[in-house]
Design a protein around this motif. Sequence first.
Motif, PDB file in Angstrom:
ATOM      1  N   LEU A  13      91.609  18.053  24.172  1.00 49.27           N
ATOM      2  CA  LEU A  13      92.305  17.319  23.110  1.00 49.27           C
ATOM      3  C   LEU A  13      92.061  15.809  23.119  1.00 49.27           C
ATOM      4  O   LEU A  13      91.810  15.230  22.055  1.00 49.27           O
ATOM      5  CB  LEU A  13      93.803  17.629  23.142  1.00 49.27           C
ATOM      6  CG  LEU A  13      94.595  17.094  21.955  1.00 49.27           C
ATOM      7  CD1 LEU A  13      94.083  17.675  20.648  1.00 49.27           C
ATOM      8  CD2 LEU A  13      96.069  17.407  22.136  1.00 49.27           C
ATOM      9  N   PRO A  14      92.090  15.120  24.256  1.00 52.02           N
ATOM     10  CA  PRO A  14      91.857  13.666  24.203  1.00 52.02           C
ATOM     11  C   PRO A  14      90.493  13.275  23.636  1.00 52.02           C
ATOM     12  O   PRO A  14      90.337  12.203  23.071  1.00 52.02           O
ATOM     13  CB  PRO A  14      91.978  13.228  25.663  1.00 52.02           C
ATOM     14  CG  PRO A  14      92.781  14.285  26.316  1.00 52.02           C
ATOM     15  CD  PRO A  14      92.444  15.554  25.603  1.00 52.02           C
ATOM     16  N   HIS A  15      89.515  14.140  23.767  1.00 48.48           N
ATOM     17  CA  HIS A  15      88.187  13.845  23.240  1.00 48.48           C
ATOM     18  C   HIS A  15      88.134  14.023  21.728  1.00 48.48           C
ATOM     19  O   HIS A  15      87.293  13.433  21.059  1.00 48.48           O
ATOM     20  CB  HIS A  15      87.140  14.743  23.894  1.00 48.48           C
ATOM     21  CG  HIS A  15      86.968  14.472  25.350  1.00 48.48           C
ATOM     22  ND1 HIS A  15      86.193  13.438  25.829  1.00 48.48           N
ATOM     23  CD2 HIS A  15      87.499  15.075  26.435  1.00 48.48           C
ATOM     24  CE1 HIS A  15      86.243  13.433  27.151  1.00 48.48           C
ATOM     25  NE2 HIS A  15      87.026  14.408  27.537  1.00 48.48           N
ATOM     26  N   LEU A  16      89.011  14.844  21.192  1.00 52.52           N
ATOM     27  CA  LEU A  16      89.004  15.136  19.767  1.00 52.52           C
ATOM     28  C   LEU A  16      90.017  14.315  18.991  1.00 52.52           C
ATOM     29  O   LEU A  16      89.788  13.934  17.854  1.00 52.52           O
ATOM     30  CB  LEU A  16      89.327  16.624  19.542  1.00 52.52           C
ATOM     31  CG  LEU A  16      88.436  17.621  20.248  1.00 52.52           C
ATOM     32  CD1 LEU A  16      88.942  19.026  19.991  1.00 52.52           C
ATOM     33  CD2 LEU A  16      87.000  17.470  19.782  1.00 52.52           C
TER      34      LEU A  16
ATOM     35  N   LEU B 238      91.354  22.781  16.661  1.00 52.93           N
ATOM     36  CA  LEU B 238      90.017  22.857  17.263  1.00 52.93           C
ATOM     37  C   LEU B 238      90.101  22.981  18.779  1.00 52.93           C
ATOM     38  O   LEU B 238      89.375  23.776  19.382  1.00 52.93           O
ATOM     39  CB  LEU B 238      89.188  21.637  16.870  1.00 52.93           C
ATOM     40  CG  LEU B 238      87.798  21.573  17.512  1.00 52.93           C
ATOM     41  CD1 LEU B 238      86.960  22.793  17.134  1.00 52.93           C
ATOM     42  CD2 LEU B 238      87.091  20.289  17.113  1.00 52.93           C
ATOM     43  N   ALA B 239      90.976  22.223  19.413  1.00 48.59           N
ATOM     44  CA  ALA B 239      91.102  22.295  20.868  1.00 48.59           C
ATOM     45  C   ALA B 239      91.518  23.695  21.313  1.00 48.59           C
ATOM     46  O   ALA B 239      90.991  24.225  22.296  1.00 48.59           O
ATOM     47  CB  ALA B 239      92.102  21.250  21.360  1.00 48.59           C
ATOM     48  N   TRP B 240      92.437  24.321  20.584  1.00 52.65           N
ATOM     49  CA  TRP B 240      92.827  25.693  20.940  1.00 52.65           C
ATOM     50  C   TRP B 240      91.689  26.673  20.686  1.00 52.65           C
ATOM     51  O   TRP B 240      91.457  27.599  21.470  1.00 52.65           O
ATOM     52  CB  TRP B 240      94.078  26.120  20.184  1.00 52.65           C
ATOM     53  CG  TRP B 240      95.336  25.613  20.809  1.00 52.65           C
ATOM     54  CD1 TRP B 240      96.268  24.802  20.230  1.00 52.65           C
ATOM     55  CD2 TRP B 240      95.803  25.853  22.144  1.00 52.65           C
ATOM     56  NE1 TRP B 240      97.274  24.527  21.127  1.00 52.65           N
ATOM     57  CE2 TRP B 240      97.021  25.162  22.296  1.00 52.65           C
ATOM     58  CE3 TRP B 240      95.307  26.573  23.221  1.00 52.65           C
ATOM     59  CZ2 TRP B 240      97.748  25.176  23.490  1.00 52.65           C
ATOM     60  CZ3 TRP B 240      96.029  26.596  24.406  1.00 52.65           C
ATOM     61  CH2 TRP B 240      97.230  25.904  24.526  1.00 52.65           C
ATOM     62  N   MET B 241      90.937  26.477  19.583  1.00 52.92           N
ATOM     63  CA  MET B 241      89.818  27.384  19.305  1.00 52.92           C
ATOM     64  C   MET B 241      88.746  27.275  20.385  1.00 52.92           C
ATOM     65  O   MET B 241      88.205  28.282  20.834  1.00 52.92           O
ATOM     66  CB  MET B 241      89.228  27.099  17.928  1.00 52.92           C
ATOM     67  CG  MET B 241      90.141  27.488  16.790  1.00 52.92           C
ATOM     68  SD  MET B 241      89.424  27.444  15.126  1.00 52.92           S
ATOM     69  CE  MET B 241      88.445  25.978  15.104  1.00 52.92           C
ATOM     70  N   VAL B 242      88.441  26.064  20.814  1.00 50.73           N
ATOM     71  CA  VAL B 242      87.443  25.884  21.875  1.00 50.73           C
ATOM     72  C   VAL B 242      87.940  26.513  23.172  1.00 50.73           C
ATOM     73  O   VAL B 242      87.183  27.182  23.882  1.00 50.73           O
ATOM     74  CB  VAL B 242      87.102  24.393  22.068  1.00 50.73           C
ATOM     75  CG1 VAL B 242      86.245  24.185  23.311  1.00 50.73           C
ATOM     76  CG2 VAL B 242      86.410  23.842  20.842  1.00 50.73           C
ATOM     77  N   SER B 243      89.212  26.341  23.470  1.00 54.64           N
ATOM     78  CA  SER B 243      89.788  26.975  24.672  1.00 54.64           C
ATOM     79  C   SER B 243      89.626  28.483  24.601  1.00 54.64           C
ATOM     80  O   SER B 243      89.215  29.130  25.572  1.00 54.64           O
ATOM     81  CB  SER B 243      91.266  26.618  24.803  1.00 54.64           C
ATOM     82  OG  SER B 243      91.443  25.243  24.941  1.00 54.64           O
ATOM     83  N   GLY B 244      89.958  29.062  23.451  1.00 56.69           N
ATOM     84  CA  GLY B 244      89.818  30.508  23.279  1.00 56.69           C
ATOM     85  C   GLY B 244      88.389  30.965  23.386  1.00 56.69           C
ATOM     86  O   GLY B 244      88.085  31.986  24.016  1.00 56.69           O
ATOM     87  N   LEU B 245      87.470  30.206  22.801  1.00 51.11           N
ATOM     88  CA  LEU B 245      86.046  30.530  22.859  1.00 51.11           C
ATOM     89  C   LEU B 245      85.543  30.535  24.297  1.00 51.11           C
ATOM     90  O   LEU B 245      84.893  31.480  24.747  1.00 51.11           O
ATOM     91  CB  LEU B 245      85.256  29.526  22.019  1.00 51.11           C
ATOM     92  CG  LEU B 245      83.742  29.579  22.110  1.00 51.11           C
ATOM     93  CD1 LEU B 245      83.226  30.810  21.386  1.00 51.11           C
ATOM     94  CD2 LEU B 245      83.125  28.324  21.516  1.00 51.11           C
TER      95      LEU B 245
END
Length: 100
Positions: free
Chosen positions: A18-21, A35-42
């Motif tokens: 999240l801090p990067h986004l 997006l942060a949650w989607m990347v985590s899930g991916l």
Amino acid sequence: MKTENATGDAPRLYQAILPHLHPALWNDVRNARTLAWMVSGLVLSQSVSIPSWLPHIHSQATVAQSTERRCRRWLENPAIAPGSVWPLITRALRDWGPHS
């Protein structure tokens, strides 16, 4: 399937990404959070299938379909350019790498 059962490394990975986004791209922080949650899930599901991400996404939704729709709406948003997001994601994952 409920989305409330996210466990393990998902919250920690989300906090690393999240801090990067957050400051970079959007006026609305909800886009960065999604997006942060989607990347985590991916990353944690090791699958490109959105339904595979759902157990790793924290959400107030009570049914998985609501979270899946949120992800699909984000991905289909014409105002978001995936090319501008990718460098931020790779930097966040590189920073998180030693913890994996």
